[in-house]
Design a protein around this motif. Structure first.
Motif, mmCIF file in Angstrom:
data_model
loop_
_atom_site.group_PDB
_atom_site.id
_atom_site.type_symbol
_atom_site.label_atom_id
_atom_site.label_comp_id
_atom_site.label_asym_id
_atom_site.label_seq_id
_atom_site.Cartn_x
_atom_site.Cartn_y
_atom_site.Cartn_z
ATOM 1 N N PRO A 85 -21.385 -43.455 10.256
ATOM 2 C CA PRO A 85 -19.981 -43.351 9.844
ATOM 3 C C PRO A 85 -19.680 -44.045 8.514
ATOM 4 N N ARG A 86 -20.628 -44.831 7.998
ATOM 5 C CA ARG A 86 -20.437 -45.458 6.684
ATOM 6 C C ARG A 86 -20.660 -44.470 5.552
ATOM 7 N N HIS A 87 -21.269 -43.290 5.856
ATOM 8 C CA HIS A 87 -21.445 -42.256 4.829
ATOM 9 C C HIS A 87 -20.280 -41.286 4.942
ATOM 10 N N VAL A 88 -19.434 -41.311 3.940
ATOM 11 C CA VAL A 88 -18.226 -40.487 3.885
ATOM 12 C C VAL A 88 -18.345 -39.561 2.681
ATOM 13 N N ILE A 89 -17.988 -38.300 2.882
ATOM 14 C CA ILE A 89 -18.071 -37.298 1.825
ATOM 15 C C ILE A 89 -16.672 -36.740 1.595
ATOM 16 N N ALA A 90 -16.149 -36.933 0.389
ATOM 17 C CA ALA A 90 -14.801 -36.474 0.047
ATOM 18 C C ALA A 90 -14.893 -35.273 -0.882
ATOM 19 N N TYR A 91 -14.130 -34.236 -0.560
ATOM 20 C CA TYR A 91 -14.080 -33.020 -1.372
ATOM 21 C C TYR A 91 -12.740 -32.942 -2.081
ATOM 22 N N SER A 92 -12.721 -32.243 -3.193
ATOM 23 C CA SER A 92 -11.511 -32.165 -4.014
ATOM 24 C C SER A 92 -10.366 -31.421 -3.339
ATOM 25 N N ASP A 93 -10.649 -30.683 -2.251
ATOM 26 C CA ASP A 93 -9.579 -29.984 -1.537
ATOM 27 C C ASP A 93 -8.899 -30.852 -0.479
ATOM 28 N N GLY A 94 -9.308 -32.133 -0.367
ATOM 29 C CA GLY A 94 -8.696 -33.049 0.592
ATOM 30 C C GLY A 94 -9.499 -33.260 1.856
ATOM 31 N N GLU A 95 -10.511 -32.441 2.083
ATOM 32 C CA GLU A 95 -11.362 -32.660 3.249
ATOM 33 C C GLU A 95 -12.217 -33.901 3.010
ATOM 34 N N VAL A 96 -12.295 -34.741 4.045
ATOM 35 C CA VAL A 96 -13.114 -35.945 3.984
ATOM 36 C C VAL A 96 -13.956 -35.976 5.260
ATOM 37 N N ARG A 97 -15.266 -35.862 5.099
ATOM 38 C CA ARG A 97 -16.163 -35.764 6.247
ATOM 39 C C ARG A 97 -16.902 -37.067 6.521
ATOM 40 N N GLN A 98 -17.109 -37.315 7.806
ATOM 41 C CA GLN A 98 -18.115 -38.283 8.204
ATOM 42 C C GLN A 98 -19.432 -37.518 8.261
ATOM 43 N N GLN A 99 -20.488 -38.109 7.718
ATOM 44 C CA GLN A 99 -21.795 -37.466 7.726
ATOM 45 C C GLN A 99 -22.225 -37.081 9.148
ATOM 46 N N PHE A 100 -22.736 -35.863 9.293
ATOM 47 C CA PHE A 100 -23.457 -35.445 10.496
ATOM 48 C C PHE A 100 -24.498 -34.433 10.046
ATOM 49 N N ASN A 101 -25.744 -34.880 9.975
ATOM 50 C CA ASN A 101 -26.801 -34.043 9.426
ATOM 51 C C ASN A 101 -28.043 -34.148 10.285
ATOM 52 N N ILE A 102 -28.590 -33.001 10.642
ATOM 53 C CA ILE A 102 -29.872 -32.950 11.324
ATOM 54 C C ILE A 102 -30.894 -32.516 10.282
ATOM 55 N N CYS A 103 -31.860 -33.394 10.028
ATOM 56 C CA CYS A 103 -32.827 -33.155 8.972
ATOM 57 C C CYS A 103 -34.150 -32.682 9.575
ATOM 58 N N PHE A 104 -34.682 -31.603 9.018
ATOM 59 C CA PHE A 104 -35.916 -30.994 9.502
ATOM 60 C C PHE A 104 -37.024 -31.123 8.465
ATOM 61 N N ARG A 105 -38.255 -31.008 8.942
ATOM 62 C CA ARG A 105 -39.402 -30.781 8.069
ATOM 63 C C ARG A 105 -39.553 -29.274 7.939
ATOM 64 N N ALA A 106 -40.028 -28.821 6.780
ATOM 65 C CA ALA A 106 -40.223 -27.382 6.588
ATOM 66 C C ALA A 106 -41.348 -27.160 5.590
ATOM 67 N N ARG A 107 -41.868 -25.940 5.627
ATOM 68 C CA ARG A 107 -42.888 -25.545 4.651
ATOM 69 C C ARG A 107 -42.427 -24.262 3.977
ATOM 70 N N PRO A 108 -42.765 -24.111 2.698
ATOM 71 C CA PRO A 108 -42.357 -22.891 1.992
ATOM 72 C C PRO A 108 -43.162 -21.692 2.484
ATOM 73 N N THR A 109 -42.489 -20.540 2.587
ATOM 74 C CA THR A 109 -43.169 -19.307 3.008
ATOM 75 C C THR A 109 -43.032 -18.193 1.977
ATOM 76 N N GLY A 110 -42.247 -18.415 0.928
ATOM 77 C CA GLY A 110 -42.071 -17.385 -0.085
ATOM 78 C C GLY A 110 -40.929 -17.718 -1.014
ATOM 79 N N GLY A 111 -40.663 -16.798 -1.913
ATOM 80 C CA GLY A 111 -39.586 -16.970 -2.879
ATOM 81 C C GLY A 111 -40.037 -17.774 -4.082
#
Length: 157
Positions: A85-111
Protein backbone atom coordinates in the motif's frame (compact mmCIF):
# COMPACT_ATOMS: atom_id res chain seq x y z
CA UNK A 1 -2.54 10.35 -19.67
CA UNK A 2 0.31 11.18 -17.30
CA UNK A 3 1.27 8.89 -14.42
CA UNK A 4 3.20 9.55 -11.23
CA UNK A 5 4.47 6.72 -9.02
CA UNK A 6 4.96 7.32 -5.30
CA UNK A 7 6.63 5.01 -2.82
CA UNK A 8 6.49 5.47 0.93
CA UNK A 9 5.81 9.17 0.33
CA UNK A 10 3.75 11.02 2.96
CA UNK A 11 2.74 13.51 0.26
CA UNK A 12 1.25 10.83 -2.01
CA UNK A 13 -2.46 11.21 -2.73
CA UNK A 14 -4.87 8.78 -1.11
CA UNK A 15 -5.71 5.79 -3.34
CA UNK A 16 -9.29 5.54 -4.62
CA UNK A 17 -9.00 2.25 -6.58
CA UNK A 18 -7.28 -1.11 -6.70
CA UNK A 19 -7.05 -2.61 -10.19
CA UNK A 20 -5.80 -6.16 -10.87
CA UNK A 21 -2.73 -5.99 -13.04
CA UNK A 22 0.31 -7.99 -13.98
CA UNK A 23 3.80 -7.71 -15.37
CA UNK A 24 6.41 -10.02 -16.86
CA UNK A 25 10.12 -10.51 -16.47
CA UNK A 26 10.86 -11.71 -19.99
CA UNK A 27 14.32 -13.26 -20.29
CA UNK A 28 15.84 -14.23 -23.63
CA UNK A 29 18.22 -17.12 -24.37
CA UNK A 30 21.30 -15.08 -23.46
CA UNK A 31 19.93 -13.75 -20.17
CA UNK A 32 18.82 -10.28 -21.22
CA UNK A 33 15.57 -8.84 -19.81
CA UNK A 34 12.94 -7.06 -21.90
CA UNK A 35 12.29 -3.53 -20.58
CA UNK A 36 10.47 -0.53 -21.96
CA UNK A 37 10.46 3.20 -21.23
CA UNK A 38 6.91 4.17 -20.36
CA UNK A 39 5.47 7.11 -22.29
CA UNK A 40 3.27 8.12 -19.34
CA UNK A 41 6.08 8.45 -16.76
CA UNK A 42 9.34 8.25 -18.70
CA UNK A 43 10.57 5.49 -16.39
CA UNK A 44 11.96 2.12 -17.46
CA UNK A 45 9.67 -0.74 -16.47
CA UNK A 46 8.70 -4.33 -16.97
CA UNK A 47 5.95 -4.70 -19.57
CA UNK A 48 2.47 -5.40 -18.27
CA UNK A 49 -0.91 -3.92 -17.58
CA UNK A 50 -4.42 -4.55 -16.31
CA UNK A 51 -6.83 -7.40 -16.87
CA UNK A 52 -9.85 -7.11 -19.10
CA UNK A 53 -13.12 -8.87 -18.38
CA UNK A 54 -13.05 -12.38 -19.83
CA UNK A 55 -9.31 -13.05 -19.59
CA UNK A 56 -7.01 -14.59 -17.01
CA UNK A 57 -4.21 -12.58 -15.47
CA UNK A 58 -1.66 -14.63 -17.45
CA UNK A 59 -3.53 -13.91 -20.70
CA UNK A 60 -3.67 -10.22 -19.78
CA UNK A 61 0.07 -10.07 -19.16
CA UNK A 62 0.91 -11.87 -22.43
CA UNK A 63 -1.42 -9.48 -24.30
CA UNK A 64 0.06 -6.41 -22.63
CA UNK A 65 3.65 -7.49 -23.31
CA UNK A 66 3.03 -7.75 -27.05
CA UNK A 67 1.01 -4.50 -27.10
CA UNK A 68 3.75 -2.57 -25.27
CA UNK A 69 6.87 -4.14 -26.80
CA UNK A 70 6.00 -6.11 -29.95
CA UNK A 71 7.33 -9.31 -28.34
CA UNK A 72 5.09 -12.38 -27.99
CA UNK A 73 5.70 -14.41 -24.82
CA UNK A 74 4.90 -17.62 -23.03
CA UNK A 75 4.30 -17.33 -19.29
CA UNK A 76 6.60 -19.80 -17.51
CA UNK A 77 6.24 -19.10 -13.80
CA UNK A 78 5.30 -16.79 -10.97
CA UNK A 79 7.70 -14.21 -9.52
CA UNK A 80 5.33 -12.85 -6.91
CA UNK A 81 2.35 -10.78 -5.83
CA UNK A 82 3.03 -7.11 -5.19
CA UNK A 83 0.37 -5.22 -3.24
CA UNK A 84 2.36 -2.84 -1.03
CA UNK A 85 0.00 0.00 0.00
CA UNK A 86 3.02 2.34 0.15
CA UNK A 87 3.18 2.19 -3.68
CA UNK A 88 0.61 4.65 -4.98
CA UNK A 89 0.08 5.44 -8.66
CA UNK A 90 -1.63 8.73 -9.55
CA UNK A 91 -3.03 9.41 -13.02
CA UNK A 92 -3.80 12.81 -14.51
CA UNK A 93 -7.52 11.94 -14.74
CA UNK A 94 -7.80 11.78 -10.92
CA UNK A 95 -7.57 8.03 -10.50
CA UNK A 96 -5.17 7.07 -7.72
CA UNK A 97 -4.36 3.37 -7.40
CA UNK A 98 -2.84 1.25 -4.71
CA UNK A 99 -0.42 -1.14 -6.40
CA UNK A 100 -1.73 -4.65 -7.10
CA UNK A 101 0.50 -6.54 -9.50
CA UNK A 102 1.09 -10.22 -10.13
CA UNK A 103 4.50 -10.59 -11.72
CA UNK A 104 5.32 -13.58 -13.93
CA UNK A 105 8.41 -15.04 -15.53
CA UNK A 106 8.15 -15.37 -19.31
CA UNK A 107 10.16 -16.30 -22.36
CA UNK A 108 9.94 -14.71 -25.80
CA UNK A 109 8.24 -16.79 -28.51
CA UNK A 110 8.22 -14.34 -31.42
CA UNK A 111 7.80 -10.81 -32.63
CA UNK A 112 10.29 -7.97 -32.80
CA UNK A 113 10.88 -5.45 -30.05
CA UNK A 114 9.94 -1.90 -31.04
CA UNK A 115 8.56 1.35 -29.64
CA UNK A 116 4.77 1.49 -29.36
CA UNK A 117 2.05 3.92 -28.34
CA UNK A 118 2.80 2.98 -24.70
CA UNK A 119 6.60 2.67 -24.88
CA UNK A 120 8.97 5.27 -26.27
CA UNK A 121 11.83 2.75 -26.20
CA UNK A 122 12.04 -1.03 -25.90
CA UNK A 123 15.33 -2.76 -25.13
CA UNK A 124 16.80 -6.12 -24.19
CA UNK A 125 18.91 -5.21 -21.14
CA UNK A 126 21.80 -7.07 -19.49
CA UNK A 127 21.64 -7.32 -15.69
CA UNK A 128 24.73 -5.16 -15.28
CA UNK A 129 22.85 -2.27 -16.98
CA UNK A 130 19.88 -2.14 -14.56
CA UNK A 131 21.50 0.42 -12.24
CA UNK A 132 22.00 2.85 -15.14
CA UNK A 133 18.26 3.02 -15.92
CA UNK A 134 15.77 5.40 -14.33
CA UNK A 135 13.36 2.89 -12.78
CA UNK A 136 10.86 2.87 -9.91
CA UNK A 137 12.03 0.90 -6.83
CA UNK A 138 9.15 -1.57 -7.14
CA UNK A 139 10.34 -2.52 -10.63
CA UNK A 140 13.84 -3.15 -9.29
CA UNK A 141 12.36 -5.31 -6.52
CA UNK A 142 10.51 -7.49 -9.05
CA UNK A 143 13.67 -7.86 -11.13
CA UNK A 144 15.68 -8.80 -8.05
CA UNK A 145 13.15 -11.44 -7.05
CA UNK A 146 12.82 -12.84 -10.57
CA UNK A 147 16.54 -13.17 -11.17
CA UNK A 148 17.47 -14.52 -7.72
CA UNK A 149 18.35 -18.13 -8.49
CA UNK A 150 18.31 -19.03 -4.77
CA UNK A 151 14.66 -18.00 -4.39
CA UNK A 152 12.43 -21.08 -4.29
CA UNK A 153 9.02 -19.53 -3.59
CA UNK A 154 7.14 -16.57 -5.04
CA UNK A 155 7.24 -13.26 -3.20
CA UNK A 156 4.02 -12.25 -1.44
CA UNK A 157 3.85 -8.72 -0.17
Amino acid sequence: MARTDYYDDPNAPTPNTIVPGGSAVVVDDIGRVLLHRRRDSGLWALPGGVMAVGETIAEAVAREVIEETGVAVEITGLVGIYSDPRHVIAYSDGEVRQQFNICFRARPTGGDSHATSEASEVRWVHRDEFDTLDMHPTQRLRLTHALDETRSVPYVG
